[in-house]
Each structure stands twice: as structure tokens, then as C-alpha cells.
Scaffold this motif. Structure first.
Motif, PDB file in Angstrom:
ATOM      1  N   ARG A  93       0.765  -1.115  -0.014  1.00 13.72           N
ATOM      2  CA  ARG A  93       0.047  -0.121  -0.113  1.00 13.72           C
ATOM      3  C   ARG A  93       0.737   1.320  -0.050  1.00 13.72           C
ATOM      4  N   PHE A  94       0.514   2.282  -0.788  1.00  6.64           N
ATOM      5  CA  PHE A  94       1.433   3.317  -0.880  1.00  6.64           C
ATOM      6  C   PHE A  94       0.140   4.780  -0.887  1.00  6.64           C
ATOM      7  N   ARG A  95       0.765   5.632  -0.397  1.00  6.99           N
ATOM      8  CA  ARG A  95       0.108   7.156  -0.482  1.00  6.99           C
ATOM      9  C   ARG A  95       0.615   7.791  -1.507  1.00  6.99           C
ATOM     10  N   ALA A  96      -0.232   8.577  -2.271  1.00  7.21           N
ATOM     11  CA  ALA A  96      -0.127   9.168  -3.434  1.00  7.21           C
ATOM     12  C   ALA A  96      -1.162  10.394  -3.473  1.00  7.21           C
ATOM     13  N   ASP A  97      -0.781  11.288  -4.338  1.00  2.66           N
ATOM     14  CA  ASP A  97      -1.727  12.452  -4.452  1.00  2.66           C
ATOM     15  C   ASP A  97      -2.804  12.026  -5.360  1.00  2.66           C
ATOM     16  N   GLU A  98      -4.119  12.212  -5.171  1.00  5.40           N
ATOM     17  CA  GLU A  98      -5.328  11.934  -5.854  1.00  5.40           C
ATOM     18  C   GLU A  98      -5.545  12.019  -7.178  1.00  5.40           C
TER      19      GLU A  98
ATOM     20  N   ILE B 296      -3.170   9.903  -8.964  1.00  2.00           N
ATOM     21  CA  ILE B 296      -3.724   8.673  -9.290  1.00  2.00           C
ATOM     22  C   ILE B 296      -4.700   8.797 -10.379  1.00  2.00           C
TER      23      ILE B 296
END
Length: 72
Positions: A5-10, A13
Motif C-alpha cells: 500500500r502506498f500514499r499518493a496525490d489523488e 492517481i
């Protein structure tokens, strides 16, 4: 296959999903392709010596204090 799982700018994405759909691929497939290529590639050596040669004209005559380095 392991799930991560990663976090990224919506917005990034959504743009990536749109681009993937235009290629008739999923974002997951494209990421797996990138990860495989990245992990199999040779690391690029950063040639520090050749980079530092660009700055041979800089001569350090004394050590800079913390206060001087943080002056604005």
C-alpha cells in the motif's frame, strides 16, 4: 503475489488511471511492470569525481559556523 500500500496525490492517481485506461491496462499492471523493470535494472553510479571537477574553482579557506550557515 504480495499486496502493498502506498500514499499518493489523488489527482496524480486519477491521471495515471486515465492514462492506463487509454492503454487498456490497469494501473496495477503498469505499476507491476515498472517495479519489475526497476528492480532488474542496474543502479546508475553517480560519478562524484566528475561532478566535483565542475567545482574545482571553489576554495574553502575556513569552516563556516552554524549561525553563518543559517543566516537569511
Amino acid at each position: 503475489m504480495k499486496s502493498i500500500r502506498f500514499r499518493a496525490d489523488e489527482r496524480a492517481i486519477e491521471k495515471a488511471r486515465l492514462k492506463a485506461s487509454l492503454q487498456k491496462r490497469s494501473l496495477n499492471d503498469l505499476f507491476n511492470d515498472w517495479l519489475r523493470a526497476y528492480s532488474e535494472s542496474e543502479p546508475k553510479d553517480f560519478e562524484l569525481d566528475s561532478y566535483l571537477k565542475k567545482f574545482q574553482y571553489v576554495k574553502i579557506t575556513r569552516r563556516i559556523s552554524r549561525e553563518e550557515a543559517n543566516e537569511r
